[in-house]
Design an enzyme around this catalytic site. Structure first.
Site, mmCIF file in Angstrom:
data_model
loop_
_atom_site.group_PDB
_atom_site.id
_atom_site.type_symbol
_atom_site.label_atom_id
_atom_site.label_comp_id
_atom_site.label_asym_id
_atom_site.label_seq_id
_atom_site.Cartn_x
_atom_site.Cartn_y
_atom_site.Cartn_z
ATOM 1 N N ARG A 103 -87.162 -43.647 -5.418
ATOM 2 C CA ARG A 103 -85.968 -43.190 -4.712
ATOM 3 C C ARG A 103 -86.046 -41.696 -4.356
ATOM 4 O O ARG A 103 -85.789 -41.303 -3.214
ATOM 5 C CB ARG A 103 -84.714 -43.452 -5.557
ATOM 6 C CG ARG A 103 -84.345 -44.904 -5.762
ATOM 7 C CD ARG A 103 -84.133 -45.661 -4.470
ATOM 8 N NE ARG A 103 -83.201 -44.994 -3.571
ATOM 9 C CZ ARG A 103 -83.089 -45.280 -2.265
ATOM 10 N NH1 ARG A 103 -83.880 -46.179 -1.708
ATOM 11 N NH2 ARG A 103 -82.218 -44.657 -1.520
ATOM 12 N N SER B 126 -88.691 -34.204 -11.369
ATOM 13 C CA SER B 126 -87.418 -34.644 -10.783
ATOM 14 C C SER B 126 -86.545 -35.349 -11.815
ATOM 15 O O SER B 126 -86.144 -36.495 -11.637
ATOM 16 C CB SER B 126 -87.666 -35.593 -9.601
ATOM 17 O OG SER B 126 -88.215 -36.813 -10.065
ATOM 18 N N SER C 122 -81.005 -33.043 -14.006
ATOM 19 C CA SER C 122 -80.533 -34.296 -13.417
ATOM 20 C C SER C 122 -79.565 -34.006 -12.286
ATOM 21 O O SER C 122 -79.064 -32.885 -12.133
ATOM 22 C CB SER C 122 -79.823 -35.145 -14.475
ATOM 23 O OG SER C 122 -78.604 -34.529 -14.865
ATOM 24 N N CYS C 123 -79.276 -35.029 -11.496
ATOM 25 C CA CYS C 123 -78.326 -34.867 -10.398
ATOM 26 C C CYS C 123 -76.954 -34.455 -10.918
ATOM 27 O O CYS C 123 -76.283 -33.589 -10.343
ATOM 28 C CB CYS C 123 -78.237 -36.153 -9.587
ATOM 29 S SG CYS C 123 -77.802 -37.625 -10.558
ATOM 30 N N THR D 10 -77.941 -47.603 -11.218
ATOM 31 C CA THR D 10 -79.317 -47.189 -10.947
ATOM 32 C C THR D 10 -80.279 -48.324 -11.296
ATOM 33 O O THR D 10 -79.881 -49.360 -11.838
ATOM 34 C CB THR D 10 -79.704 -45.946 -11.767
ATOM 35 O OG1 THR D 10 -79.814 -46.298 -13.152
ATOM 36 C CG2 THR D 10 -78.664 -44.843 -11.609
ATOM 37 N N ARG E 112 -74.948 -51.529 -21.246
ATOM 38 C CA ARG E 112 -75.964 -51.415 -20.201
ATOM 39 C C ARG E 112 -76.746 -52.716 -20.026
ATOM 40 O O ARG E 112 -77.652 -52.802 -19.194
ATOM 41 C CB ARG E 112 -76.917 -50.260 -20.519
ATOM 42 C CG ARG E 112 -76.279 -48.873 -20.434
ATOM 43 C CD ARG E 112 -76.158 -48.388 -19.011
ATOM 44 N NE ARG E 112 -77.427 -47.925 -18.499
ATOM 45 C CZ ARG E 112 -77.876 -46.672 -18.594
ATOM 46 N NH1 ARG E 112 -77.132 -45.755 -19.216
ATOM 47 N NH2 ARG E 112 -79.042 -46.330 -18.082
ATOM 48 N N THR F 276 -74.664 -40.134 -21.008
ATOM 49 C CA THR F 276 -75.350 -39.383 -19.964
ATOM 50 C C THR F 276 -76.161 -38.265 -20.602
ATOM 51 O O THR F 276 -75.750 -37.685 -21.616
ATOM 52 C CB THR F 276 -74.355 -38.792 -18.948
ATOM 53 O OG1 THR F 276 -75.065 -37.936 -18.046
ATOM 54 C CG2 THR F 276 -73.264 -37.996 -19.623
ATOM 55 N N ARG G 75 -70.679 -45.942 -15.200
ATOM 56 C CA ARG G 75 -71.444 -46.460 -14.068
ATOM 57 C C ARG G 75 -70.546 -47.430 -13.304
ATOM 58 O O ARG G 75 -69.894 -48.288 -13.900
ATOM 59 C CB ARG G 75 -72.708 -47.179 -14.561
ATOM 60 C CG ARG G 75 -73.716 -46.279 -15.260
ATOM 61 C CD ARG G 75 -74.474 -45.410 -14.286
ATOM 62 N NE ARG G 75 -75.455 -44.571 -14.949
ATOM 63 C CZ ARG G 75 -76.729 -44.899 -15.122
ATOM 64 N NH1 ARG G 75 -77.173 -46.080 -14.694
ATOM 65 N NH2 ARG G 75 -77.566 -44.061 -15.711
#
Length: 333
Positions: free
Chosen positions: A14, A123, A152-153, A183, A198, A211, A234
Site C-alpha cells: 500500500r 515506513s 505511523s500515520c 487494514t 481483531r 494502537t 477500527r
C-alpha cells in the site's frame, strides 16, 4: 541545477505504491527519481495493482512490464524480486524507502546500507531504527541518523497537533481516540487472530483495539509521559481515518479556541483546516498529516478542548515519507 533525489522502493504494498503514485503525479515539478522497485511478489501482479487501485482509482498513465522492469508512461523502472537487498547494487541511492513492513531486526534494516545506499527510511514504527522522526514534532532530533523510522500515520497526525497546542496553551492531560480504517492485518471473515476483537471481520463491525501510536508519541515527545492516553477503534472504511482528541488546557486563549487553531496552523503544510461540514471520503488523497474539522471544535469554560480531525492514512503518510527522504539526502549535499 539541484540534483534529483534518488530513491529505491523496497516493498510495493500500500505505501510503496502510494509513494510511487505521488512521485508520478508531481513529476513535472518533482526532484525525485525512482531508480528501482523491489518486491517478492511477481512483477505482473505489482504492475496490475499499480494500474488499478480500489482506493485511489486507475493510474492515469499506462503501466506495462518488460524484462525485469515496470514501464510507466513509457519510462522504465528496474524491478527486482530479491528477498535480501544485499544482493543488489544500491550505490548512488540517496534513500531506500523501506516499505516491506518486515523490519524486525537490525540486520534486515542494514541490508540497504550494506548494498550501498546512503540512508534507510522505514515506513512504520521500528525499534531498530537509529531515530524515529515526525515532522512537526521532533525533526530537530534527526541528526546524522542513517536508519530512520517515519513512525505511523496516526503518530504523524497526533504529534504535531499536541506539540503546537502544548507550546501555545499548555496541556495538562489529554485522551485521543483514533477512528481508524481497517487494514490488511484484519481478516475479511471471522478467524483466529492476535486478539479476540481483531479476530472479527473487518468490514462488518467497529472493532476496539490497541494502537502503537501512544508509544510512538512518547518516543518523539517524551514530555507527554504521564499526560496522554490513546485508544483506537477500527471501522468498516477502506480509506481516511480520524482522531477525536479531548485536551485539558492550562492557559485560556486570548480569543476562542477556533481562533487559536486558525492562527496556529494558518501557514502549516502539515496540519490543515476545514470550515466545511465534511465526511471522511472528502479527505481522500489529502497530503496533510491531519485536517482539523473546525465545526467539530468544542470547549468547556475554555479549559477543556475537543479537536476532531481527518487524515488519509496512506496519502498523507506517504507525503511525509517523501519530505523526510529529502531531509535525509540533503545532509550530504
Amino acid at each position: 541545477m539541484t540534483r534529483q533525489l534518488s530513491v529505491f522502493i523496497n516493498g510495493f504494498g500500500r505505501i510503496g505504491r502510494t509513494l510511487l503514485r505521488q512521485i508520478l503525479q508531481n513529476e513535472s515539478q518533482s526532484a525525485v527519481k525512482v531508480v528501482g522497485i523491489n518486491d517478492i511478489a511477481p512483477l505482473e501482479t505489482c504492475a496490475y495493482l499499480l494500474r488499478y487501485d480500489s482506493v485511489f482509482g486507475p493510474l492515469p498513465l499506462p503501466v506495462e512490464t518488460g524484462d525485469r522492469q515496470m514501464i510507466i508512461g513509457g519510462r522504465p523502472i528496474p524491478f527486482t524480486c530479491e528477498p535480501d537487498l544485499r544482493a543488489l547494487d544500491l550505490r548512488g541511492v540517496d534513500v531506500v524507502l523501506e516499505c516491506t513492513g518486515k523490519v524486525r531486526d537490525r540486520d534486515f534494516a542494514e541490508a540497504g546500507i550494506d548494498a550501498g545506499a546512503s540512508n534507510i527510511l522505514i515506513s512504520g514504527p521500528s525499534e531498530v531504527a537509529d531515530q524515529t522522526v515526525v515532522l512537526g514534532a521532533n525533526e530537530q532530533d534527526l541528526g546524522d541518523a542513517r536508519i530512520v523510522s517515519n513512525a505511523s500515520c496516526t503518530t504523524n497526525a497526533i504529534a504535531p497537533l499536541l506539540r503546537t497546542i502544548d507550546l501555545g496553551l499548555g496541556i495538562s492531560r489529554a485522551h485521543i481516540t483514533t477512528i481508524h480504517c481497517y487494514t490488511g492485518s484484519q481478516p475479511t471473515v471471522d478467524q483466529p487472530g492476535a486478539s479476540l476483537e481483531r479476530s472479527r471481520a473487518a468490514a462488518v463491525s467497529m472493532v476496539p483495539t490497541t494502537t502503537s501510536a501512544l508509544n510512538q508519541i512518547f518516543n518523539v515527545l517524551p514530555e507527554f509521559h504521564g499526560r496522554l492516553s490513546v485508544s483506537a477503534v477500527r471501522v468498516p472504511c477502506i480509506s481516511v481515518s480520524a482522531i477525536d482528541a479531548t485536551l485539558q488546557i492550562l492557559e485560556k486563549p486570548e480569543g476562542s479556541f477556533v481562533e487559536f487553531l486558525r492562527e496556529a496552523f494558518a501557514d502549516s503544510t502539515l496540519i490543515g483546516l476545514t470550515e466545511d461540514p465534511c465526511v471522511s471520503t472528502d479527505f481522500r488523497s489529502r497530503p496533510e498529516s491531519l485536517v482539523i474539522a473546525l465545526p467539530e471544535t468544542q470547549s468547556i469554560e475554555q479549559r477543556q478542548l475537543r479537536v476532531f480531525g481527518w487524515y488519509d492514512k496512506e496519502w498523507g503518510f506517504s507525503a511525509r515519507m517523501l519530505e523526510m527522504a529529502e531531509r535525509l539526502a540533503a545532509r550530504s549535499r
